[in-house]
Design a protein around this motif. Structure first.
Motif, PDB file in Angstrom:
ATOM      1  N   LYS A 113      -0.668   9.913   0.566  1.00 11.71           N
ATOM      2  CA  LYS A 113      -1.673  10.778   1.204  1.00 11.71           C
ATOM      3  C   LYS A 113      -3.063  10.156   1.103  1.00 11.71           C
ATOM      4  CE  LYS A 113       0.873  15.033   0.343  1.00 11.71           C
ATOM      5  NZ  LYS A 113       0.955  16.250  -0.477  1.00 11.71           N
ATOM      6  N   ARG A 114      -3.376   9.583  -0.046  1.00 12.07           N
ATOM      7  CA  ARG A 114      -4.692   8.962  -0.225  1.00 12.07           C
ATOM      8  C   ARG A 114      -4.865   7.772   0.714  1.00 12.07           C
ATOM      9  NH1 ARG A 114      -5.369   6.597  -5.783  1.00 12.07           N
ATOM     10  NH2 ARG A 114      -4.749   4.678  -4.816  1.00 12.07           N
ATOM     11  N   PHE A 115      -3.874   6.903   0.774  1.00  8.11           N
ATOM     12  CA  PHE A 115      -3.991   5.703   1.606  1.00  8.11           C
ATOM     13  C   PHE A 115      -3.917   6.032   3.096  1.00  8.11           C
ATOM     14  CE2 PHE A 115      -2.323   3.549  -2.350  1.00  8.11           C
ATOM     15  CZ  PHE A 115      -3.569   3.069  -2.726  1.00  8.11           C
ATOM     16  N   ILE A 116      -3.121   7.006   3.465  1.00 12.84           N
ATOM     17  CA  ILE A 116      -3.027   7.397   4.879  1.00 12.84           C
ATOM     18  C   ILE A 116      -4.375   7.911   5.360  1.00 12.84           C
ATOM     19  CG2 ILE A 116      -2.133   9.296   6.321  1.00 12.84           C
ATOM     20  CD1 ILE A 116      -0.291   6.905   6.335  1.00 12.84           C
ATOM     21  N   SER A 117      -5.071   8.658   4.514  1.00 11.73           N
ATOM     22  CA  SER A 117      -6.370   9.206   4.931  1.00 11.73           C
ATOM     23  C   SER A 117      -7.435   8.116   5.053  1.00 11.73           C
ATOM     24  CB  SER A 117      -6.833  10.295   3.959  1.00 11.73           C
ATOM     25  OG  SER A 117      -7.128   9.740   2.697  1.00 11.73           O
ATOM     26  N   LYS A 118      -7.253   7.015   4.342  1.00  9.78           N
ATOM     27  CA  LYS A 118      -8.229   5.927   4.365  1.00  9.78           C
ATOM     28  C   LYS A 118      -7.892   4.853   5.409  1.00  9.78           C
ATOM     29  CE  LYS A 118     -10.724   2.900   1.251  1.00  9.78           C
ATOM     30  NZ  LYS A 118     -10.924   2.423  -0.096  1.00  9.78           N
ATOM     31  N   ALA A 119      -6.625   4.745   5.766  1.00 10.67           N
ATOM     32  CA  ALA A 119      -6.156   3.687   6.662  1.00 10.67           C
ATOM     33  C   ALA A 119      -6.637   3.908   8.097  1.00 10.67           C
ATOM     34  CB  ALA A 119      -4.630   3.640   6.642  1.00 10.67           C
ATOM     35  N   ALA A 120      -6.628   2.834   8.863  1.00  7.57           N
ATOM     36  CA  ALA A 120      -6.949   2.914  10.284  1.00  7.57           C
ATOM     37  C   ALA A 120      -5.902   3.806  10.961  1.00  7.57           C
ATOM     38  CB  ALA A 120      -6.945   1.520  10.901  1.00  7.57           C
ATOM     39  N   THR A 121      -6.277   4.409  12.068  1.00  7.49           N
ATOM     40  CA  THR A 121      -5.390   5.326  12.779  1.00  7.49           C
ATOM     41  C   THR A 121      -4.068   4.670  13.154  1.00  7.49           C
ATOM     42  OG1 THR A 121      -7.308   6.496  13.640  1.00  7.49           O
ATOM     43  CG2 THR A 121      -5.225   6.878  14.770  1.00  7.49           C
ATOM     44  N   TYR A 122      -4.109   3.430  13.645  1.00  4.72           N
ATOM     45  CA  TYR A 122      -2.864   2.770  14.049  1.00  4.72           C
ATOM     46  C   TYR A 122      -1.933   2.550  12.858  1.00  4.72           C
ATOM     47  CZ  TYR A 122      -4.886  -1.651  12.378  1.00  4.72           C
ATOM     48  OH  TYR A 122      -5.445  -2.637  11.604  1.00  4.72           O
ATOM     49  N   THR A 123      -2.498   2.275  11.696  1.00  2.40           N
ATOM     50  CA  THR A 123      -1.676   2.104  10.501  1.00  2.40           C
ATOM     51  C   THR A 123      -1.095   3.444  10.080  1.00  2.40           C
ATOM     52  OG1 THR A 123      -3.056   0.281   9.735  1.00  2.40           O
ATOM     53  CG2 THR A 123      -1.644   1.319   8.091  1.00  2.40           C
ATOM     54  N   ALA A 124      -1.949   4.454   9.996  1.00  3.51           N
ATOM     55  CA  ALA A 124      -1.508   5.778   9.565  1.00  3.51           C
ATOM     56  C   ALA A 124      -0.405   6.307  10.477  1.00  3.51           C
ATOM     57  CB  ALA A 124      -2.688   6.744   9.536  1.00  3.51           C
ATOM     58  N   ASP A 125      -0.610   6.231  11.780  1.00  2.00           N
ATOM     59  CA  ASP A 125       0.398   6.734  12.723  1.00  2.00           C
ATOM     60  C   ASP A 125       1.697   5.958  12.622  1.00  2.00           C
ATOM     61  OD1 ASP A 125      -1.477   8.572  13.570  1.00  2.00           O
ATOM     62  OD2 ASP A 125      -1.936   7.527  15.451  1.00  2.00           O
ATOM     63  N   GLY A 126       1.607   4.637  12.555  1.00  3.56           N
ATOM     64  CA  GLY A 126       2.808   3.802  12.483  1.00  3.56           C
ATOM     65  C   GLY A 126       3.599   4.028  11.215  1.00  3.56           C
ATOM     66  N   VAL A 127       2.919   4.052  10.073  1.00  2.62           N
ATOM     67  CA  VAL A 127       3.609   4.238   8.795  1.00  2.62           C
ATOM     68  C   VAL A 127       4.208   5.644   8.722  1.00  2.62           C
ATOM     69  CG1 VAL A 127       3.352   4.293   6.280  1.00  2.62           C
ATOM     70  CG2 VAL A 127       2.280   2.463   7.610  1.00  2.62           C
ATOM     71  N   LYS A 128       3.484   6.643   9.216  1.00  5.99           N
ATOM     72  CA  LYS A 128       4.037   8.009   9.240  1.00  5.99           C
ATOM     73  C   LYS A 128       5.310   8.056  10.063  1.00  5.99           C
ATOM     74  CE  LYS A 128      -0.212  10.717   8.774  1.00  5.99           C
ATOM     75  NZ  LYS A 128      -1.153  11.605   9.503  1.00  5.99           N
ATOM     76  N   ASP A 129       5.312   7.421  11.230  1.00  2.00           N
ATOM     77  CA  ASP A 129       6.505   7.405  12.081  1.00  2.00           C
ATOM     78  C   ASP A 129       7.684   6.756  11.367  1.00  2.00           C
ATOM     79  OD1 ASP A 129       5.185   8.680  14.151  1.00  2.00           O
ATOM     80  OD2 ASP A 129       4.912   6.865  15.352  1.00  2.00           O
ATOM     81  N   ILE A 130       7.425   5.670  10.672  1.00  3.01           N
ATOM     82  CA  ILE A 130       8.490   4.986   9.937  1.00  3.01           C
ATOM     83  C   ILE A 130       9.057   5.902   8.854  1.00  3.01           C
ATOM     84  CG2 ILE A 130       8.956   3.097   8.305  1.00  3.01           C
ATOM     85  CD1 ILE A 130       6.923   1.424  10.057  1.00  3.01           C
ATOM     86  N   ILE A 131       8.184   6.545   8.102  1.00  4.79           N
ATOM     87  CA  ILE A 131       8.618   7.436   7.022  1.00  4.79           C
ATOM     88  C   ILE A 131       9.386   8.631   7.585  1.00  4.79           C
ATOM     89  CG2 ILE A 131       7.827   9.006   5.185  1.00  4.79           C
ATOM     90  CD1 ILE A 131       7.727   6.046   4.415  1.00  4.79           C
ATOM     91  N   VAL A 132       8.902   9.215   8.676  1.00  7.23           N
ATOM     92  CA  VAL A 132       9.581  10.359   9.287  1.00  7.23           C
ATOM     93  C   VAL A 132      11.004   9.996   9.683  1.00  7.23           C
ATOM     94  CG1 VAL A 132       9.626  11.790  11.381  1.00  7.23           C
ATOM     95  CG2 VAL A 132       7.532  11.628  10.044  1.00  7.23           C
ATOM     96  N   ASN A 133      11.200   8.778  10.144  1.00  7.29           N
ATOM     97  CA  ASN A 133      12.532   8.364  10.592  1.00  7.29           C
ATOM     98  C   ASN A 133      13.513   8.118   9.462  1.00  7.29           C
ATOM     99  OD1 ASN A 133      12.045   8.499  13.353  1.00  7.29           O
ATOM    100  ND2 ASN A 133      11.205   6.443  13.395  1.00  7.29           N
ATOM    101  N   ILE A 134      13.038   7.806   8.260  1.00 12.10           N
ATOM    102  CA  ILE A 134      14.001   7.457   7.211  1.00 12.10           C
ATOM    103  C   ILE A 134      13.918   8.276   5.919  1.00 12.10           C
ATOM    104  CG2 ILE A 134      14.495   5.117   7.985  1.00 12.10           C
ATOM    105  CD1 ILE A 134      12.451   4.045   6.151  1.00 12.10           C
ATOM    106  N   ALA A 135      12.866   9.046   5.729  1.00 14.32           N
ATOM    107  CA  ALA A 135      12.742   9.832   4.492  1.00 14.32           C
ATOM    108  C   ALA A 135      13.567  11.116   4.578  1.00 14.32           C
ATOM    109  CB  ALA A 135      11.278  10.172   4.231  1.00 14.32           C
ATOM    110  N   SER A 136      13.907  11.650   3.432  1.00 10.78           N
ATOM    111  CA  SER A 136      14.638  12.918   3.381  1.00 10.78           C
ATOM    112  C   SER A 136      13.705  14.062   3.787  1.00 10.78           C
ATOM    113  CB  SER A 136      15.169  13.163   1.965  1.00 10.78           C
ATOM    114  OG  SER A 136      14.094  13.481   1.088  1.00 10.78           O
ATOM    115  N   GLU A 137      14.306  15.177   4.142  1.00 14.61           N
ATOM    116  CA  GLU A 137      13.525  16.356   4.542  1.00 14.61           C
ATOM    117  C   GLU A 137      12.628  16.834   3.401  1.00 14.61           C
ATOM    118  OE1 GLU A 137      13.251  17.556   7.647  1.00 14.61           O
ATOM    119  OE2 GLU A 137      14.560  15.892   8.191  1.00 14.61           O
ATOM    120  N   THR A 138      13.117  16.767   2.182  1.00 11.94           N
ATOM    121  CA  THR A 138      12.332  17.206   1.025  1.00 11.94           C
ATOM    122  C   THR A 138      11.069  16.366   0.882  1.00 11.94           C
ATOM    123  OG1 THR A 138      14.375  17.819  -0.106  1.00 11.94           O
ATOM    124  CG2 THR A 138      12.424  17.566  -1.478  1.00 11.94           C
ATOM    125  N   ILE A 139      11.214  15.059   1.021  1.00 11.34           N
ATOM    126  CA  ILE A 139      10.064  14.175   0.868  1.00 11.34           C
ATOM    127  C   ILE A 139       9.105  14.327   2.050  1.00 11.34           C
ATOM    128  CG2 ILE A 139       9.371  11.735   0.782  1.00 11.34           C
ATOM    129  CD1 ILE A 139      11.823  11.373  -1.092  1.00 11.34           C
TER     130      ILE A 139
END
Length: 162
Positions: free
Chosen positions: A130-156
């Motif tokens: 959460k800390r790094f996502i808020s500090k990262a550039a928009t393209y990084t934040a969006d891309g990394v979030k998409d990657i996590i959404v595709n492979i992380a569990s629902e709980t996480i």
């Protein structure tokens, strides 16, 4: 006695079938979604990828299969997990808003978020994410979030607000 069928997954993580052993007609040499080769065994230890869990005599509706991120036998990440982590690392490395220490810490938190169930490190990883996502550039934040959404569990995903 209950047992796992053998799953077939493409190298990009698309589920082909959760019962390759029982229904060979459902198998594909290459993924019909993305064209990648498919596997039924862990490339590191050659153990079959767990598929549908069958309990003989019990009929199940709505089998909710989640493609595993790590091999249950050797603990190594499957190819789709490796690719996702490499892609996230590349995005993080290109971010001009993060210094080199922040980039390393950000990347180092990701494996603790790509697990089936939370571990003792999950809360720390989520806070850092959460800390790094808020500090990262928009393209990084969006891309990394998409990657996590595709492979992380629902709980996480819930703990990350995704």
């Amino acid at each position: 006695m209950p047992y796992y069928h053998i799953a077939q997954i493409c190298l990009n993580g698309h589920k082909i079938t959760t019962a390759a052993d029982d229904s060979p007609e459902l198998k594909e040499n290459f993924c019909s979604k993305c064209g990648a080769a498919t596997i039924t065994n862990c490339p590191d230890c050659n153990t079959s990828i767990r598929g549908y869990y069958e309990v003989e005599g019990v009929f199940s509706l709505g089998n909710k299969y989640k493609v595993p991120s790590y091999c249950h036998n050797c603990g190594k990440p499957y190819p789709w997990t490796k690719t996702a982590l490499e892609s996230a690392k590349s995005l993080i490395d290109e971010d001009e808003n993060l210094n080199s220490d922040e980039k390393k810490q950000f990347f180092d938190t990701l494996p603790d978020l790509i697990v089936e169930s939370p571990t003792p490190k999950t809360q720390l990883a989520a806070a850092r994410f959460k800390r790094f996502i808020s500090k990262a550039a928009t393209y990084t934040a969006d891309g990394v979030k998409d990657i996590i959404v595709n492979i992380a569990s629902e709980t996480i995903k819930k703990s990350l607000g995704l």
